[in-house]
Write a protein that holds these residues in place. Structure first.
Motif, short mmCIF file in Angstrom:
data_model
loop_
_atom_site.label_atom_id
_atom_site.label_comp_id
_atom_site.label_asym_id
_atom_site.label_seq_id
_atom_site.Cartn_x
_atom_site.Cartn_y
_atom_site.Cartn_z
N GLU A 1 27.40 67.09 47.82
CA GLU A 1 28.72 67.63 47.96
C GLU A 1 29.01 68.82 46.77
OE1 GLU A 1 32.05 68.91 49.26
OE2 GLU A 1 30.72 67.67 50.34
N CYS A 2 28.41 68.36 45.42
CA CYS A 2 28.55 69.32 44.45
C CYS A 2 27.66 70.78 44.71
CB CYS A 2 27.94 68.89 43.20
SG CYS A 2 28.94 67.49 42.57
N GLN A 3 26.58 70.42 45.07
CA GLN A 3 25.54 71.67 45.50
C GLN A 3 26.21 72.44 46.68
OE1 GLN A 3 22.84 72.83 43.48
NE2 GLN A 3 23.20 74.62 44.85
N ARG A 4 26.56 71.81 47.70
CA ARG A 4 27.55 72.50 48.92
C ARG A 4 28.43 73.31 48.19
NH1 ARG A 4 31.29 73.21 51.68
NH2 ARG A 4 32.49 71.80 50.39
N SER A 5 29.37 72.80 47.49
CA SER A 5 30.39 73.67 47.09
C SER A 5 29.80 74.84 46.24
CB SER A 5 31.29 72.73 45.81
OG SER A 5 30.45 72.80 44.82
N VAL A 6 28.72 74.95 45.52
CA VAL A 6 28.10 76.25 44.75
C VAL A 6 27.65 76.91 46.07
CG1 VAL A 6 26.43 76.94 43.30
CG2 VAL A 6 27.44 74.69 42.88
N ASP A 7 27.09 76.44 47.17
CA ASP A 7 26.43 77.47 47.69
C ASP A 7 27.48 78.15 48.61
OD1 ASP A 7 23.98 76.59 47.11
OD2 ASP A 7 23.90 75.07 48.70
N HIS A 8 28.55 77.54 48.95
CA HIS A 8 29.67 78.06 49.81
C HIS A 8 30.79 78.58 48.90
CE1 HIS A 8 27.73 75.35 52.36
NE2 HIS A 8 28.02 76.31 53.57
N SER A 9 30.75 78.65 47.76
CA SER A 9 31.89 79.08 46.94
C SER A 9 32.06 80.57 46.61
CB SER A 9 31.61 78.65 45.38
OG SER A 9 32.62 79.17 44.57
N LEU A 10 32.90 81.21 46.74
CA LEU A 10 33.23 82.42 46.38
C LEU A 10 33.26 82.94 44.81
CD1 LEU A 10 36.28 83.26 48.82
CD2 LEU A 10 33.95 83.62 49.29
N GLU B 1 33.98 96.38 41.88
CA GLU B 1 34.57 96.89 43.36
C GLU B 1 33.64 96.33 44.54
OE1 GLU B 1 34.87 100.91 43.61
OE2 GLU B 1 36.39 101.19 41.83
N ILE B 2 32.15 96.48 44.21
CA ILE B 2 31.45 95.90 45.46
C ILE B 2 31.71 94.41 45.42
CG2 ILE B 2 28.95 95.41 46.00
CD1 ILE B 2 28.24 98.00 44.79
N THR B 3 31.56 93.64 44.23
CA THR B 3 31.77 92.14 44.53
C THR B 3 33.35 91.84 45.19
OG1 THR B 3 32.55 92.17 42.25
CG2 THR B 3 30.15 91.60 42.67
N SER B 4 34.31 92.71 44.83
CA SER B 4 35.31 92.17 45.46
C SER B 4 35.42 92.49 46.69
CB SER B 4 36.71 93.23 44.77
OG SER B 4 36.87 92.91 43.46
N THR B 5 34.73 93.48 47.43
CA THR B 5 34.85 93.63 48.66
C THR B 5 33.87 92.74 49.38
OG1 THR B 5 34.72 96.30 48.44
CG2 THR B 5 33.75 95.44 50.34
N LEU B 6 32.69 91.97 48.91
CA LEU B 6 32.02 90.97 49.28
C LEU B 6 32.83 89.74 49.50
CD1 LEU B 6 28.69 91.37 47.17
CD2 LEU B 6 29.11 91.60 49.74
N VAL B 7 33.71 89.49 48.38
CA VAL B 7 34.70 88.25 48.56
C VAL B 7 35.68 88.44 49.84
CG1 VAL B 7 36.70 87.20 47.48
CG2 VAL B 7 34.63 87.79 46.16
N MET B 8 36.09 89.71 49.92
CA MET B 8 37.20 89.81 50.98
C MET B 8 36.23 89.72 52.42
SD MET B 8 40.01 90.26 49.63
CE MET B 8 39.55 89.06 48.50
N GLU B 9 35.02 90.29 52.47
CA GLU B 9 34.44 90.13 53.70
C GLU B 9 34.01 88.83 54.06
OE1 GLU B 9 30.53 92.14 55.82
OE2 GLU B 9 31.35 92.93 54.11
N ARG C 1 31.84 83.85 55.92
CA ARG C 1 30.43 83.82 55.66
C ARG C 1 30.33 83.41 54.31
NH1 ARG C 1 27.77 88.72 58.22
NH2 ARG C 1 25.80 87.71 57.78
N SER C 2 29.08 83.16 53.80
CA SER C 2 28.85 82.91 52.32
C SER C 2 28.57 84.28 51.60
CB SER C 2 27.74 81.90 52.03
OG SER C 2 26.57 82.62 52.38
N VAL C 3 28.89 84.44 50.13
CA VAL C 3 28.56 85.54 49.45
C VAL C 3 27.10 85.66 49.36
CG1 VAL C 3 28.61 86.69 47.23
CG2 VAL C 3 30.69 85.45 48.05
#
Length: 465
Positions: free
Chosen positions: A398-407, A420-428, A434-436
């Motif tokens: 579960e700890c690893q899953r949170s890392v994999d799916h975290s923004l 700017e690019i990373t902010s856009t990635l988060v919004m998308e 989807r995952s970053v």
């Protein structure tokens, strides 16, 4: 059939059971202060400390010629028995009492006097042979005896808390080592932050407790400044020449504690600042350990619909209606201890501030709050360690899953891809669920090897001293 003896004081006469070791002034206090139904004997450290003070005073008085040697020997013998936990059942006055502790002091004077009378071959109450005030309380006042005994007792009781704090720190530290390889996502304001390890989280708990061990160790050293020899208001009235420094030396020997004579006995007789500081230090520890327990409850929440990163030991069924439910009862009880300690700190502060002129009349409630806070924190620290921390396990997947799916991992990409690019990635990622990680690779911002190297940074390269 119970037989009785008659005792008299300035207010009249009373009957007490013949063999009862306390006397008329204690009985009056019992009748006046039926407040908590908790006697001062609930804190054996206080009773032993009162006896230590009385023993040191008797030794000093006989050395300076103000107390007959045969009386001193009997008083000292009675004190030794009390120090060895005998006769505590006769310390019966309520923990909350008017009179700035006079009732507690007189309870001690009467028990010691009556036991000394028995050792001399007399009956309890035959004060013409050895008197509670004239002999046991010789060269003393409640106003120097009670706070000195209180300081000794609190110092002794704090040692148990320090020991259990050290064990709790060790338990968290060991979990920190056990969990050092488990990556997870850190959180700020309950939102995803950046990667860390579960071991870091638990090691931080250990460090927090270690800081409070240092604070408490420093604070209790203040308790060693005593006003014994000050008598009523700090002037040393009714004491022989040289009494104060000598009685402190004797108290050091009797107690085994390096007590010191306060610099200014007038100030030391009314100033309760050391008790305020002790209460504040206990509040600090209570606040931090409660915060840790909040974290443990959050990290273990679930088991299916919460954070679920750790498992707390299952202690008892948690519901009368929901089958199989198990609650985090140990952290919950420690939370409640903390709330009580914080409240008692308010009481101590108000009582300390409310003293007038040359004496604070409210030391009994200060004493009761401090004894209760020390006792609860001591037992709470032990229970938290034994029945919770030592049995905690990690849900590594579960700890690893949170890392994999975290923004939150996007923060690691910020120095490479820019804000700017990373902010856009988060919004998308949020919009399309989807995952970053997936988006970075899809958009060819980084190749897999580069991405893995960046995302592997969880802070474990930081060196802690």
């Amino acid at each position: 059939m119970t037989t009785y003896r008659e005792e008299s004081d300035s207010l009249g006469s009373m009957q007490l059971p013949t063999d009862c070791l306390y006397g008329i002034q204690t009985q009056r206090a019992v009748e006046n202060f039926s407040i908590t139904d908790i006697p001062i004997s609930i804190d054996p450290e206080m009773i032993r400390s009162l006896a230590m003070v009385k023993k040191a005073c008797a030794q000093t008085n006989t050395e300076l010629g103000t107390l007959a040697e045969n009386k001193a020997k009997a008083i000292i013998a009675a004190c030794d028995e009390i120090i060895n936990d005998q006769w505590h059942q006769y310390f019966v006055v309520d923990v909350i009492q008017g009179g700035a502790g006079t009732s507690a002091n007189m309870n001690a004077n009467e028990v010691i006097a009556n036991r000394a009378l028995q050792l001399l071959g007399h009956h309890a109450g035959e004060y013409q042979h050895l008197h509670p005030n004239n002999d046991v309380n010789c060269s003393q006042s409640t106003n120097d005896v009670y706070p000195t005994a209180l300081r000794l007792a609190l110092y002794a009781k704090a040692q148990d808390l320090l020991a259990n704090m050290a064990l709790l720190k060790q338990a968290f530290s060991e979990k920190g080592s056990d969990f050092s390889h488990i990556r997870k996502i850190g959180r700020t304001q309950l939102q995803d932050a950046v990667p860390m390890t579960l071991g870091m989280e638990f090691s931080a708990f250990a460090t927090a407790i270690g800081e409070d061990i240092i604070q408490l160790s420093h604070t209790i050293e203040l308790l060693l400044d005593c006003n014994l020899g000050a008598t009523a208001i700090g002037t040393g009235i009714n004491t022989p020449v040289g009494y104060a420094p000598r009685v402190i030396e004797r108290l050091q020997q009797v107690s085994g504690v390096k007590v010191r004579l306060a610099e200014n006995l007038v100030e030391a007789t009314w100033d309760t600042g050391d008790f305020v500081q002790l209460s504040g230090t206990l509040k600090r520890y209570a606040t931090k350990i409660s915060k840790i327990c909040n974290d443990l409850r959050l990290l273990s929440s679930g088991p299916r619909c919460g954070f679920g990163e750790i498992n707390l030991p299952k202690m008892q069924p948690g519901s009368s209606i929901m089958p199989g439910k198990v609650n985090p009862v140990i952290p919950e009880v420690v939370n409640q201890i903390a709330y009580d300690v914080i409240g008692k700190d308010v009481t101590v502060s108000i009582a300390a501030e409310s003293g007038q002129l040359q004496l604070n009349a409210f030391e009994p409630v200060i004493a009761n709050c401090l004894f209760l806070s020390l006792g609860m924190l001591n037992r709470g620290s032990r229970i938290l360690r034994e029945r919770c921390v030592e049995g905690i396990t990690a849900n590594e997947a579960e700890c690893q899953r949170s890392v994999d799916h975290s923004l939150g991992i996007v923060t690691l990409l910020n120095p490479v891809l820019g804000y700017e690019i990373t902010s856009t990635l988060v919004m998308e990622a949020i919009r399309d669920n989807r995952s970053v990680r997936e988006l970075v690779l899809e958009k060819n911002f980084l190749v897999l090897e580069e991405l893995e190297k960046i995302l592997s940074n969880d802070g474990t390269n930081i060196e802690y001293t």
